[in-house]
Design a protein around this motif. Structure first.
Motif, PDB file in Angstrom:
ATOM      1  N   TYR A   1      -4.711   2.011   7.474  1.00 33.56           N
ATOM      2  CA  TYR A   1      -4.299   1.121   6.383  1.00 33.56           C
ATOM      3  C   TYR A   1      -2.845   0.642   6.488  1.00 33.56           C
TER       4      TYR A   1
ATOM      5  N   TRP B   1       3.006   1.681 -10.612  1.00 34.43           N
ATOM      6  CA  TRP B   1       2.582   0.982  -9.398  1.00 34.43           C
ATOM      7  C   TRP B   1       2.543  -0.527  -9.595  1.00 34.43           C
TER       8      TRP B   1
ATOM      9  N   ILE C   1       2.248  -2.788  -6.178  1.00 30.53           N
ATOM     10  CA  ILE C   1       1.490  -1.901  -5.294  1.00 30.53           C
ATOM     11  C   ILE C   1       0.031  -1.942  -5.731  1.00 30.53           C
ATOM     12  N   GLU C   2      -0.816  -2.378  -4.822  1.00 30.05           N
ATOM     13  CA  GLU C   2      -2.215  -2.631  -5.153  1.00 30.05           C
ATOM     14  C   GLU C   2      -3.168  -1.567  -4.618  1.00 30.05           C
ATOM     15  N   GLU C   3      -2.769  -0.858  -3.560  1.00 28.73           N
ATOM     16  CA  GLU C   3      -3.668   0.122  -2.954  1.00 28.73           C
ATOM     17  C   GLU C   3      -2.963   1.473  -2.834  1.00 28.73           C
ATOM     18  N   ILE C   4      -3.639   2.527  -3.294  1.00 31.90           N
ATOM     19  CA  ILE C   4      -3.069   3.877  -3.248  1.00 31.90           C
ATOM     20  C   ILE C   4      -4.068   4.794  -2.542  1.00 31.90           C
ATOM     21  N   TYR C   5      -3.615   5.486  -1.501  1.00 29.21           N
ATOM     22  CA  TYR C   5      -4.472   6.401  -0.750  1.00 29.21           C
ATOM     23  C   TYR C   5      -3.916   7.814  -0.850  1.00 29.21           C
TER      24      TYR C   5
ATOM     25  N   LEU D   1       0.682   5.700   0.360  1.00 28.43           N
ATOM     26  CA  LEU D   1      -0.063   6.915   0.706  1.00 28.43           C
ATOM     27  C   LEU D   1       0.644   8.124   0.100  1.00 28.43           C
TER      28      LEU D   1
ATOM     29  N   LYS E   1       0.836  -1.219   0.000  1.00 25.45           N
ATOM     30  CA  LYS E   1       0.000   0.000   0.000  1.00 25.45           C
ATOM     31  C   LYS E   1       0.861   1.257   0.000  1.00 25.45           C
TER      32      LYS E   1
ATOM     33  N   SER F   1       7.683   1.950   7.815  1.00 23.49           N
ATOM     34  CA  SER F   1       7.272   2.548   6.536  1.00 23.49           C
ATOM     35  C   SER F   1       8.434   3.329   5.928  1.00 23.49           C
TER      36      SER F   1
ATOM     37  N   PRO G   1       0.237   1.869   5.437  1.00 25.43           N
ATOM     38  CA  PRO G   1       0.943   1.782   4.151  1.00 25.43           C
ATOM     39  C   PRO G   1       2.441   1.550   4.342  1.00 25.43           C
ATOM     40  N   GLU G   2       3.007   0.767   3.441  1.00 27.91           N
ATOM     41  CA  GLU G   2       4.443   0.486   3.513  1.00 27.91           C
ATOM     42  C   GLU G   2       5.279   1.649   2.963  1.00 27.91           C
TER      43      GLU G   2
END
Length: 529
Positions: A46, A22, A27-31, A4, A2, A76, A48-49
């Motif tokens: 969440y 991505w 990378i599957e999730e982007i906030y 951010l 993830k 992170s 995020p890493e």
């Protein structure tokens, strides 16, 4: 994995979303967040890493956010993205362990290289964390690793574990102290690089001295690499003498210097960590330039000196780099030395900070010129250790000479790389012009894009292609226009706009001058033909 993105400008967040590869980095999730306060909520939810963050934002700025991440989400990886090329911002990013520092507008290639490296580094550290977890599970069954682990946890937990208290036979006392001993990589080398043997041998000497007087207990402090912690419960007046004897015995036996610093007294075992932290600060505050027979520090040794940063010399370093000669660095190195060794004092902490900043600055220049980093820049290696004498003082002149040689080698690599790229750079410029044919590409833009002067580009381009860049661009536009005239039903003004001309009258006149016929005549000839 993830990610951010934190920036108060929506278009910047959208730009990073669009530019980054991505999927290639799993990378599957982007906030997204527009300020530090919102970012913290998303991080807590969440986890995020990877976190991209601006520095200047409303409500909570990037500095406070980085500080919060360092304390609450240290695993992170953070990448600072800002429009401010300010060494103070860069220094803060380094202080809070930011992985990299990128300037707006973000270059897509640099962004994706940073993304790739950050992901690889996180995966590498995650693997290490998993290995450490497995190791921790194993040491429960092992001695003396079991002892080190139990006592490390006892020291860091800030609570009294009665089981540990009884198991390791702690003495009840009115006050306790924690001393910190440092084992450098150079110390480990004295034991044929056998780390376990080094700790076993040194701890054996310390334990014999402590047991004889029933004065305390020593163990390998697993929370920090290269440290031995000594919990003391003997009388305050005996501490200096006892630790001096331990230091001298180790020095005489192994011909190595293992400096020791002592924290202040605490009345409760639950406050041992307070004493340790003071002792560690003492250790980092020692003057590494001082010639000293015994490196045992009981009283504070750090004078009130201004904290120094290499980043303030970025402009001077850039100017020296542009000369391409090592001689240009002589005055800079001397000035930096004068600042960092004011009144003959250089703390170990300041030295370590300089080395960290030096590597960051160096890595940026290696990246800038696309030159592979030397193997000596391995992030896990501590090059400073090689410049300490057996008695513990730092060999500043040898360290400076090493840095000068390193810079000289780098400059030679830059010259070799420049000579091989010189012939190809003009063809890279040609590709850039072709790719951007539908807008006016100025010499200044090319200069900034390829880091060479406008005069050089103009002269070299004409020599290679026998026309100016303007004439070359016109030629490309006319060829594109001819293709559109022959293969589409677009109106003349639409074609003019597509190839970079807002004034279709000017376009018609230029086309006829170049081709010999008007755009309409050219189209008619292709249709009738």
């Amino acid at each position: 994995m993830k990610v951010l993105i934190v920036d108060d400008e929506k278009h910047v967040r959208e730009g990073i979303r669009l530019l980054a590869n991505w999927e290639e980095n799993n990378i599957e999730e982007i906030y997204e967040a527009s300020n530090g306060e919102d970012a913290i909520q998303l991080i807590e939810r969440y986890k995020p890493e990877l976190i991209f963050s601006d520095m200047k934002m409303p409500k909570m700025d990037g500095t406070k956010l980085l500080e919060w991440i360092k304390e609450n989400r240290p695993t992170s990886k953070t990448v600072v993205i800002t429009g401010y090329d300010d060494y103070d911002y860069m220094r803060k990013a380094i202080h809070f362990n930011s992985f990299d520092y990128l300037l707006k507008p973000v270059d897509p290639e640099i962004l994706n290289n940073t993304l790739k490296n950050a992901v690889e580094k996180w995966n590498e550290e995650e693997l290490d964390r998993k290995k450490k977890l497995n190791f921790d599970q194993l040491v429960n069954k092992m001695k003396p690793a079991y002892r080190d682990r139990k006592l490390t946890h006892f020291l860091t937990s800030r609570s009294v574990n009665e089981e540990v208290f009884r198991e390791f036979q702690f003495y009840l006392a009115s006050e306790y102290r924690v001393a910190v001993m440092s084992l450098t990589e150079k110390t480990i080398e004295q034991f044929n690089k056998d780390r376990e043997l080094a700790y076993f041998s040194i701890l054996n000497i310390i334990s014999e001295a402590l047991n004889e007087k029933r004065a305390g207990i020593a163990f390998r402090y697993l929370a920090n690499k290269g440290e031995i912690a000594i919990i003391l419960w003997n009388k305050a007046e005996d501490v200096d003498r006892q630790l001096t004897e331990i230091y001298q015995k180790i020095r005489a036996t192994f011909n190595i210097s293992c400096p020791i610093a002592v924290g202040g007294p605490v009345s409760e075992l639950a406050k041992l960590m307070d004493s340790y932290e003071l002792g560690k600060e003492q250790l980092l505050s020692m003057n590494v330039l001082e010639k000293r027979e015994t490196r045992v520090y009981i009283k504070p040794v750090l004078p009130k000196l201004e904290w120094k940063s290499l980043m303030k010399h970025n402009t001077a370093i850039k100017m020296a780099m542009q000369t391409g000669e090592i001689g240009a660095f002589t005055d800079i190195i001397q000035q930096i030395e004068n600042e960092f060794t004011e009144n003959g004092f250089l703390s170990w902490k300041q030295l370590l900070h300089f080395e960290k900043e030096y590597r960051i600055v160096g890595e940026r220049w290696y990246k800038h010129f696309q030159i592979p980093l030397p193997s000596a820049w391995d992030s896990d290696s501590n090059r400073i250790d090689a410049f300490f004498e057996p008695e513990g003082s730092f060999l500043l002149e040898e360290y400076k000479a090493y840095i000068k040689r390193e810079i000289a080698v780098f400059l030679k690599k830059v010259k070799r790389a420049a000579s091989s790229k010189e012939s190809s750079i003009i063809y890279e410029i040609e590709k850039y012009v072709i790719a951007n044919f539908n807008r006016d590409v100025k010499l200044q833009e090319l200069s900034e894009q390829f880091y060479i002067s406008r005069e050089y580009i103009s002269r070299k381009f004409k020599k290679e292609f026998h026309v100016t860049i303007t004439d070359y661009l016109t030629k490309i536009r006319v060829e594109k226009a001819k293709s559109l005239l022959a293969n589409s039903s677009l109106k003349i003004y639409e074609i003019a706009n597509l190839v970079g001309y807002q004034d279709d009258k000017y376009f018609r006149k230029l086309f006829k001058k170049t081709v010999g016929v008007t755009p309409n005549e050219y189209r008619d000839s292709k249709i009738s033909g």
